[in-house]
Design a protein around this motif. Structure first.
Motif, short mmCIF file in Angstrom:
data_model
loop_
_atom_site.label_atom_id
_atom_site.label_comp_id
_atom_site.label_asym_id
_atom_site.label_seq_id
_atom_site.Cartn_x
_atom_site.Cartn_y
_atom_site.Cartn_z
N LYS A 21 0.79 -1.23 0.00
CA LYS A 21 0.00 0.00 0.00
C LYS A 21 0.82 1.28 0.00
O LYS A 21 0.26 2.36 -0.12
N SER A 22 2.15 1.15 0.17
CA SER A 22 2.97 2.36 0.24
C SER A 22 4.35 2.07 -0.32
O SER A 22 4.75 0.90 -0.46
N LEU A 23 5.07 3.12 -0.59
CA LEU A 23 6.43 2.96 -1.09
C LEU A 23 7.30 2.24 -0.06
O LEU A 23 8.14 1.42 -0.42
N ASP A 24 7.06 2.49 1.23
CA ASP A 24 7.82 1.82 2.29
C ASP A 24 7.57 0.31 2.31
O ASP A 24 8.45 -0.45 2.70
N ASN A 51 -1.78 -6.97 -11.48
CA ASN A 51 -3.09 -6.66 -10.90
C ASN A 51 -2.86 -5.75 -9.71
O ASN A 51 -2.02 -6.05 -8.86
N GLN A 52 -3.63 -4.67 -9.64
CA GLN A 52 -3.52 -3.75 -8.52
C GLN A 52 -4.91 -3.38 -8.01
O GLN A 52 -5.34 -2.23 -8.07
N SER A 53 -5.62 -4.39 -7.52
CA SER A 53 -6.99 -4.17 -7.05
C SER A 53 -7.03 -3.30 -5.80
O SER A 53 -8.10 -2.81 -5.42
N GLY A 54 -5.88 -3.08 -5.16
CA GLY A 54 -5.83 -2.16 -4.03
C GLY A 54 -6.28 -0.76 -4.41
O GLY A 54 -6.78 -0.01 -3.57
N LEU A 55 -6.13 -0.41 -5.69
CA LEU A 55 -6.65 0.88 -6.17
C LEU A 55 -8.17 0.91 -6.05
O LEU A 55 -8.74 1.85 -5.49
N ALA A 56 -8.83 -0.13 -6.59
CA ALA A 56 -10.30 -0.19 -6.53
C ALA A 56 -10.80 -0.28 -5.10
O ALA A 56 -11.87 0.23 -4.78
N ARG A 57 -10.01 -0.90 -4.25
CA ARG A 57 -10.41 -1.07 -2.85
C ARG A 57 -10.13 0.18 -2.00
O ARG A 57 -10.50 0.23 -0.83
N GLY A 58 -9.42 1.17 -2.59
CA GLY A 58 -9.13 2.40 -1.88
C GLY A 58 -7.97 2.30 -0.90
O GLY A 58 -7.81 3.14 -0.02
N TYR A 60 -4.75 2.47 -1.64
CA TYR A 60 -3.73 3.43 -2.08
C TYR A 60 -4.23 4.08 -3.36
O TYR A 60 -5.24 3.65 -3.93
N ASP A 61 -3.55 5.15 -3.78
CA ASP A 61 -3.99 5.86 -4.97
C ASP A 61 -3.00 5.68 -6.12
O ASP A 61 -1.93 5.08 -5.96
N GLU A 62 -3.38 6.19 -7.27
CA GLU A 62 -2.56 6.06 -8.48
C GLU A 62 -1.18 6.68 -8.29
O GLU A 62 -0.19 6.14 -8.76
N ALA A 67 4.64 5.97 -7.76
CA ALA A 67 5.87 6.15 -6.98
C ALA A 67 6.60 4.81 -6.83
O ALA A 67 7.85 4.76 -6.91
N MET A 68 5.85 3.73 -6.62
CA MET A 68 6.46 2.40 -6.54
C MET A 68 7.14 2.06 -7.86
O MET A 68 8.27 1.55 -7.87
#
Length: 177
Positions: A21-24, A51-58, A60-62, A67-68
């Protein structure tokens, strides 16, 4: 063109059932960045389909996702390599899109971008969905044991699936063909 397509989470970087969910939280698997750079320096184009369903799930953001990917490109460049196209599916599992693996939409997008046929191109993943997407477009399915790979290995694999310990071992094989 020598093209290799990779899944991201579990192949290039450590995966988490709680999502990256984050760069860290985006932490490369030992040897993966170097493997991409070695392949690039040897004339391979390395692309990513993730697949980056974490975007749809809120989760993390685009901008966080980008950044990753910027960090991934920077790390490969520091090793003297270059990373090709990165495509991602931002949808959730119930969105009925054509890009989310196991559907092959992202692989088709990469093929269109580079103007290549997918038959025989290696697609490296750690999940059944990755292997199914590869099979759907006649790519060579390649499973790594990192990420969810060991769990996937416990299930039936598509015929002809190649299995390697990690991305570094895949690179070793490709560089000695």
């Amino acid at each position: 063109m020598k093209l290799l397509i990779l899944d991201r989470d579990g192949v290039i970087n450590h995966d988490s059932d709680a999502y990256i969910k984050s760069l860290d939280e985006w932490i490369p698997i030992p040897g993966a960045i170097e493997a991409i750079a070695r392949l690039s320096k040897a004339g391979w184009t390395v692309a990513v389909a993730t697949n980056q369903s974490g975007l749809a799930r809120g989760y993390y953001d685009e901008a966080t996702l980008q950044a990753m990917h910027t960090r991934l490109r920077e790390l490969v460049a520091e090793q003297g390599g270059e990373l090709g196209l990165i495509v991602h599916c931002p949808h959730g599992p119930d969105d009925d899109c054509s890009c989310r693996k196991p559907k092959p939409g992202m692989l088709e997008q990469i093929a269109a971008y580079y103007g290549v046929m997918l038959k025989g191109i290696w697609f490296v993943g750690d999940s059944s969905g990755d292997l199914s997407a590869a099979r759907a477009v006649d790519c060579q399915p390649v499973l790594v044991k990192t990420g969810k790979g060991e769990r996937t290995l416990a299930k039936p694999l598509p015929a002809g699936t190649l299995v390697f310990d990690d991305l570094a071992a895949v690179a070793d094989q490709l560089l000695h063909l």
